[in-house]
Design an enzyme around this catalytic site. Structure first.
Site, PDB file in Angstrom:
ATOM      1  N   GLY A   1      37.321 -82.206 -56.138  1.00 42.77           N
ATOM      2  CA  GLY A   1      37.133 -83.526 -56.734  1.00 42.77           C
ATOM      3  C   GLY A   1      36.782 -84.628 -55.754  1.00 42.77           C
TER       4      GLY A   1
ATOM      5  CG  ASP B   1      21.629 -75.705 -61.320  1.00 39.69           C
ATOM      6  OD1 ASP B   1      22.452 -76.546 -61.711  1.00 39.69           O
ATOM      7  OD2 ASP B   1      21.951 -74.670 -60.689  1.00 39.69           O
TER       8      ASP B   1
ATOM      9  CB  ILE C   1      26.920 -72.907 -68.298  1.00 39.51           C
ATOM     10  CG1 ILE C   1      26.724 -72.489 -66.830  1.00 39.51           C
ATOM     11  CG2 ILE C   1      25.587 -73.252 -68.949  1.00 39.51           C
ATOM     12  CD1 ILE C   1      25.934 -71.232 -66.624  1.00 39.51           C
TER      13      ILE C   1
ATOM     14  CG  ASN D   1      25.197 -80.417 -62.416  1.00 38.90           C
ATOM     15  OD1 ASN D   1      26.405 -80.401 -62.165  1.00 38.90           O
ATOM     16  ND2 ASN D   1      24.380 -79.478 -61.974  1.00 38.90           N
TER      17      ASN D   1
ATOM     18  CG  HIS E   1      22.631 -77.537 -57.555  1.00 45.84           C
ATOM     19  ND1 HIS E   1      23.393 -76.514 -58.104  1.00 45.84           N
ATOM     20  CD2 HIS E   1      21.826 -76.959 -56.637  1.00 45.84           C
ATOM     21  CE1 HIS E   1      23.045 -75.366 -57.540  1.00 45.84           C
ATOM     22  NE2 HIS E   1      22.097 -75.608 -56.643  1.00 45.84           N
TER      23      HIS E   1
ATOM     24  CD  GLU F   1      27.535 -82.301 -53.108  1.00 50.36           C
ATOM     25  OE1 GLU F   1      28.197 -82.407 -54.141  1.00 50.36           O
ATOM     26  OE2 GLU F   1      27.506 -81.264 -52.421  1.00 50.36           O
TER      27      GLU F   1
HETATM   28  C1  GRF Z   1      29.775 -80.034 -54.857  1.00 48.84           C
HETATM   29  O1  GRF Z   1      29.187 -79.373 -53.782  1.00 48.84           O
HETATM   30  C2  GRF Z   1      28.800 -80.140 -56.012  1.00 48.84           C
HETATM   31  O2  GRF Z   1      27.492 -80.297 -55.609  1.00 48.84           O
HETATM   32  C3  GRF Z   1      28.981 -78.821 -56.685  1.00 48.84           C
HETATM   33  O3  GRF Z   1      30.356 -78.561 -56.601  1.00 48.84           O
HETATM   34  C4  GRF Z   1      30.889 -79.210 -55.445  1.00 48.84           C
HETATM   35  C5  GRF Z   1      32.050 -80.043 -55.887  1.00 48.84           C
HETATM   36  O4  GRF Z   1      32.752 -80.646 -54.826  1.00 48.84           O
HETATM   37  N1  GRF Z   1      28.412 -78.840 -58.024  1.00 48.84           N
HETATM   38  P1  GRF Z   1      33.974 -81.603 -55.106  1.00 48.84           P
HETATM   39  O5  GRF Z   1      34.940 -80.869 -56.049  1.00 48.84           O
HETATM   40  O6  GRF Z   1      33.452 -82.850 -55.753  1.00 48.84           O
HETATM   41  O7  GRF Z   1      34.591 -81.868 -53.781  1.00 48.84           O
END
Ligand code: GRF
Length: 218
Positions: free
Chosen positions: A14, A162, A104, A119, A121, A191
């Site tokens: 998270g 995706d 999914i 989403n 990725h 991210e």
């Molecule tokens: C991230 O790498 C995201 O891109 C992928 O799952 C991971 C989640 O990381 N879909 P976190 O739980 O937010 O630390």
């Protein structure tokens, strides 16, 4: 303008959820003259997850909805998706953010929330996406393919895996000697920026929508 209620779906640690919580707390989603603000109305996980304690610490209602293992794979995905749709409606969500959500979504929820589910990725989609491409597997595949750069992509969720329209990408170099772990760490930092920027972009897009539904957490 009423705030947009956001439902965040999680499965793991998270840190992306935390970035969204911090952004909201920091006033990043306060909205503007011509677009609404956003607030995380609820967090939902499909398994016990550290992310839920982050939400609870921030005073955000949490839901755990696990897949029913007694069902076959296709029905299991549909049934879970429909339960999540019920919760999304109940919380008055107008935007759904998948922040490390491993199940999914299928069927009714994609239609009901068309263009309003995003989403994140951890690769530069369309490269290294699709079923089975998650977590360490993505980064291992990137390194094995000899890629010189990787990164993350935020996209609209459609009926594929995706495959939906890209909202934004952020790039990082793949360095000599990178392991899946070191590469994942470098991407994770990007991210956290990408997911908050994308949420803000969605709030601006939703500004043009009429049906501002503001039930749930105030
Ligand atoms: C991230 O790498 C995201 O891109 C992928 O799952 C991971 C989640 O990381 N879909 P976190 O739980 O937010 O630390």
């Amino acid at each position: 303008m009423n705030n947009v209620n956001i439902l965040v779906l999680v499965s793991g640690n998270g840190t992306n959820l935390q970035a969204l919580i911090d952004a909201e707390r920091g006033g990043r989603f306060r909205g503007g003259e011509d677009y609404p603000g956003g607030r995380i109305a609820a967090v939902l996980s499909d398994r016990p997850a550290r992310a839920l304690s982050r939400a609870e610490a921030a005073g955000i209602p949490v839901y755990t909805e696990e897949p029913r293992l007694s069902l076959g794979p296709a029905e299991r995905r549909r049934e879970l998706s429909d339960r999540i749709l019920g919760i999304a409606r109940g919380t008055g969500a107008r935007l759904i953010i998948l922040a490390g959500f491993l199940s999914i979504l299928e069927g009714n929820i994609i239609k009901a929330y068309g263009g309003k589910i995003i989403n994140i990725h951890p690769s530069l989609l369309p490269k290294f996406g699709g079923k089975g491409m998650y977590g360490e597997r993505v980064h291992r595949a990137v390194i094995e393919a000899g890629e010189k750069e990787s990164g993350c992509t935020v996209h609209i969720v459609d009926a594929g895996t995706d495959t939906g329209p890209v909202i934004l990408r952020r790039k990082v170099p793949v360095l000599d000697g990178d392991s899946p772990d070191t590469l994942a760490g470098r991407i994770h930092d990007e991210e956290h920026i990408a997911i908050t920027d994308a949420a803000l972009m969605m709030l601006r897009r939703l500004g043009g929508d009429g049906d501002n539904n503001n039930r749930g957490r105030q």
